[in-house]
Design a protein around this motif. Structure first.
Motif, PDB file in Angstrom:
ATOM      1  N   ALA A 356       0.829  -1.205   0.000  1.00  0.00           N
ATOM      2  CA  ALA A 356       0.000   0.000   0.000  1.00  0.00           C
ATOM      3  C   ALA A 356       0.868   1.262   0.000  1.00  0.00           C
ATOM      4  O   ALA A 356       0.557   2.248  -0.684  1.00  0.00           O
ATOM      5  CB  ALA A 356      -0.924  -0.003   1.218  1.00  0.00           C
ATOM      6  N   VAL A 357       1.975   1.240   0.748  1.00  0.00           N
ATOM      7  CA  VAL A 357       2.901   2.374   0.752  1.00  0.00           C
ATOM      8  C   VAL A 357       3.485   2.578  -0.647  1.00  0.00           C
ATOM      9  O   VAL A 357       3.599   3.713  -1.129  1.00  0.00           O
ATOM     10  CB  VAL A 357       4.028   2.145   1.782  1.00  0.00           C
ATOM     11  CG1 VAL A 357       5.105   3.218   1.647  1.00  0.00           C
ATOM     12  CG2 VAL A 357       3.461   2.134   3.194  1.00  0.00           C
ATOM     13  N   PHE A 358       3.840   1.486  -1.305  1.00  0.00           N
ATOM     14  CA  PHE A 358       4.382   1.580  -2.671  1.00  0.00           C
ATOM     15  C   PHE A 358       3.390   2.245  -3.606  1.00  0.00           C
ATOM     16  O   PHE A 358       3.747   3.175  -4.361  1.00  0.00           O
ATOM     17  CB  PHE A 358       4.748   0.178  -3.174  1.00  0.00           C
ATOM     18  CG  PHE A 358       4.824   0.064  -4.674  1.00  0.00           C
ATOM     19  CD1 PHE A 358       5.862   0.667  -5.371  1.00  0.00           C
ATOM     20  CD2 PHE A 358       3.859  -0.641  -5.377  1.00  0.00           C
ATOM     21  CE1 PHE A 358       5.932   0.559  -6.756  1.00  0.00           C
ATOM     22  CE2 PHE A 358       3.912  -0.749  -6.755  1.00  0.00           C
ATOM     23  CZ  PHE A 358       4.957  -0.139  -7.447  1.00  0.00           C
ATOM     24  N   LEU A 359       2.131   1.792  -3.604  1.00  0.00           N
ATOM     25  CA  LEU A 359       1.123   2.378  -4.489  1.00  0.00           C
ATOM     26  C   LEU A 359       0.889   3.849  -4.173  1.00  0.00           C
ATOM     27  O   LEU A 359       0.779   4.689  -5.068  1.00  0.00           O
ATOM     28  CB  LEU A 359      -0.205   1.611  -4.351  1.00  0.00           C
ATOM     29  CG  LEU A 359      -0.309   0.255  -5.061  1.00  0.00           C
ATOM     30  CD1 LEU A 359      -1.696  -0.319  -4.867  1.00  0.00           C
ATOM     31  CD2 LEU A 359       0.001   0.399  -6.545  1.00  0.00           C
ATOM     32  N   PHE A 360       0.817   4.183  -2.884  1.00  0.00           N
ATOM     33  CA  PHE A 360       0.598   5.559  -2.493  1.00  0.00           C
ATOM     34  C   PHE A 360       1.739   6.454  -2.970  1.00  0.00           C
ATOM     35  O   PHE A 360       1.526   7.563  -3.472  1.00  0.00           O
ATOM     36  CB  PHE A 360       0.444   5.645  -0.970  1.00  0.00           C
ATOM     37  CG  PHE A 360       0.174   7.031  -0.474  1.00  0.00           C
ATOM     38  CD1 PHE A 360      -1.086   7.610  -0.593  1.00  0.00           C
ATOM     39  CD2 PHE A 360       1.182   7.789   0.126  1.00  0.00           C
ATOM     40  CE1 PHE A 360      -1.332   8.887  -0.142  1.00  0.00           C
ATOM     41  CE2 PHE A 360       0.949   9.066   0.579  1.00  0.00           C
ATOM     42  CZ  PHE A 360      -0.315   9.627   0.450  1.00  0.00           C
ATOM     43  N   MET A 361       2.960   5.970  -2.828  1.00  0.00           N
ATOM     44  CA  MET A 361       4.132   6.770  -3.211  1.00  0.00           C
ATOM     45  C   MET A 361       4.258   6.937  -4.716  1.00  0.00           C
ATOM     46  O   MET A 361       4.955   7.844  -5.189  1.00  0.00           O
ATOM     47  CB  MET A 361       5.401   6.138  -2.640  1.00  0.00           C
ATOM     48  CG  MET A 361       5.500   6.209  -1.125  1.00  0.00           C
ATOM     49  SD  MET A 361       5.483   7.914  -0.526  1.00  0.00           S
ATOM     50  CE  MET A 361       5.446   7.650   1.243  1.00  0.00           C
ATOM     51  N   VAL A 362       3.635   6.061  -5.496  1.00  0.00           N
ATOM     52  CA  VAL A 362       3.637   6.255  -6.940  1.00  0.00           C
ATOM     53  C   VAL A 362       2.941   7.555  -7.310  1.00  0.00           C
ATOM     54  O   VAL A 362       3.398   8.311  -8.182  1.00  0.00           O
ATOM     55  CB  VAL A 362       2.961   5.056  -7.650  1.00  0.00           C
ATOM     56  CG1 VAL A 362       2.713   5.374  -9.133  1.00  0.00           C
ATOM     57  CG2 VAL A 362       3.822   3.811  -7.544  1.00  0.00           C
ATOM     58  N   PHE A 363       1.807   7.854  -6.620  1.00  0.00           N
ATOM     59  CA  PHE A 363       1.032   9.048  -6.929  1.00  0.00           C
ATOM     60  C   PHE A 363       1.431  10.255  -6.072  1.00  0.00           C
ATOM     61  O   PHE A 363       1.272  11.396  -6.480  1.00  0.00           O
ATOM     62  CB  PHE A 363      -0.457   8.751  -6.722  1.00  0.00           C
ATOM     63  CG  PHE A 363      -1.015   7.763  -7.707  1.00  0.00           C
ATOM     64  CD1 PHE A 363      -1.457   8.185  -8.946  1.00  0.00           C
ATOM     65  CD2 PHE A 363      -1.101   6.414  -7.391  1.00  0.00           C
ATOM     66  CE1 PHE A 363      -1.962   7.281  -9.859  1.00  0.00           C
ATOM     67  CE2 PHE A 363      -1.607   5.507  -8.301  1.00  0.00           C
ATOM     68  CZ  PHE A 363      -2.041   5.936  -9.538  1.00  0.00           C
ATOM     69  N   VAL A 364       1.922   9.988  -4.863  1.00  0.00           N
ATOM     70  CA  VAL A 364       2.323  11.079  -3.962  1.00  0.00           C
ATOM     71  C   VAL A 364       3.760  10.821  -3.517  1.00  0.00           C
ATOM     72  O   VAL A 364       4.014  10.429  -2.371  1.00  0.00           O
ATOM     73  CB  VAL A 364       1.379  11.179  -2.737  1.00  0.00           C
ATOM     74  CG1 VAL A 364       1.693  12.460  -1.953  1.00  0.00           C
ATOM     75  CG2 VAL A 364      -0.059  11.149  -3.178  1.00  0.00           C
TER      76      VAL A 364
END
Length: 365
Positions: A356-364
């Motif tokens: 989830a951190v990985f996906l979030f950091m892709v956009f933010v």
């Protein structure tokens, strides 16, 4: 789709539709544009492409039942990798250069399978069975090869002196490609011949003898698998246009293209891995998840490197500092999770949080 019983209609309809769509689109010059007709074409393309990928994995599963484990999961992994290489090469080497797509896709695959997929399988298995067993010896072999491959392909390019990071010089890229192929080849020898027992969980009831089926069904599945793979390769260029315009329309970062490609190619294999975990065969889930990471780096990077060198295209491999932190964190928690031979829901939740951190950091970022 299930590999048991009569062949589902979708397993041959979607490959046929894919070939027909490619023929019609090529003959009429159809392409995706931001219009009503273009959106209809894009929707049809995505639906048929997803269905064809599922069909390819289904036929690979049918063949896998005949050849048994661990050859079965190996065949699934190789089929998915062929699709991946086709999509990456087509998008990266197209009219609009995307030199970092291979890096973004490989990194996304590692994060998806080692955190998202592995975490989900462990979590679901933990909910149903509290604890699940697997072969520590096999998991250790997966992780040792994966850590080396990921480090020399995704981290080391940032710290070389011959060429400014995050790229390798031609000589360095050739050397790394040969080394990754060698590592993957020796791993396959270990998995399929030398130490097959490391990758089979006898307690789960898995058998390496394969399920009996008619020679006719086997031949049909082999033919349809080849047609499905060819159809995906043919539609890869059309898919790349949809990805480019979709990313531009929603304002997503360039790395999101790698995530999209990874999700497309991993979705059918993920379904098989989750189904195995629900049947208390976590070993097969691990074989599918970690095997995908190894095949992605061991085969995709050399293949894309050859294409980039032949066509004189730049290939960016080095991750940024934030991504390297996530990769190292994945290494550490994977060693803890797969080091005991038993899992529970907390291990699965930890991996899913990292994903989830990985996906979030892709956009933010």
């Amino acid at each position: 789709m299930s590999a048991h019983g009569p062949m589902p209609r979708s397993s041959w309809i979607f490959p046929a539709l894919a070939v027909a769509l490619f023929a019609v689109a090529t003959g009429l010059g159809l392409t995706f544009t931001p219009s009503a007709a273009g959106l209809v074409f894009a929707a049809a393309l995505l639906a048929i492409l997803f269905g064809t990928v599922f069909a390819a994995v289904h036929h690979a599963e049918v063949i896998a039942e005949r050849i048994g484990e661990p050859y079965g999961t190996l065949l699934l992994t190789l089929a998915v990798t062929i699709i991946e290489v086709a999509l990456i090469a087509t998008i990266m080497l197209g009219d609009k250069p995307v030199p970092a797509l291979a890096r973004d896709t490989v990194f996304a695959v590692v994060m998806i399978v080692c955190n998202g997929l592995a975490g989900l399988c462990i979590f679901i298995g933990g909910l149903r069975f509290k604890e699940q067993d697997f072969q520590v010896s096999g998991a250790n072999l997966y992780l040792s090869v994966l850590f080396v491959m990921a480090t020399i392909t995704l981290i080391m390019p940032n710290y070389t002196l011959t060429a400014p990071g995050p790229i390798y010089s031609a000589a360095q890229l050739g050397f790394v490609s040969v080394v990754t192929l060698l590592l993957y080849g020796v791993f396959l020898y270990t998995q399929t011949i030398r130490h097959r027992d490391y990758f089979i969980n006898q307690a789960s009831g898995a058998s390496d003898d394969g399920s009996p089926m008619s020679n006719r069904m086997l031949a049909v599945s082999v033919a349809l698998l080849l047609v499905s793979l060819l159809a995906v390769v043919l539609l890869a260029k059309k898919f790349s246009l949809v990805v480019d315009i979709a990313i531009a329309s929603i304002g997503a970062p360039p790395a999101f293209a790698g995530v999209l490609v990874a999700l497309l190619i991993l979705l059918p294999e993920s379904v098989a891995a989750v189904a195995a975990a629900r049947k208390n065969d976590l070993q097969k889930s691990i074989n599918l998840a970690l095997g995908s990471s190894l095949a992605t780096i061991g085969l995709t990077v050399p293949a894309v490197a050859v294409a980039a060198y032949t066509l004189d295209k730049q290939l960016v491999l080095g991750l940024n500092a934030q991504e390297m932190v996530l990769l190292v964190l994945t290494f550490i928690i994977s060693m803890l999770t797969f080091g005991t031979g038993r899992t529970n829901i907390l291990f699965g939740l930890v991996h899913m949080v990292v994903f989830a951190v990985f996906l979030f950091m892709v956009f933010v970022p």
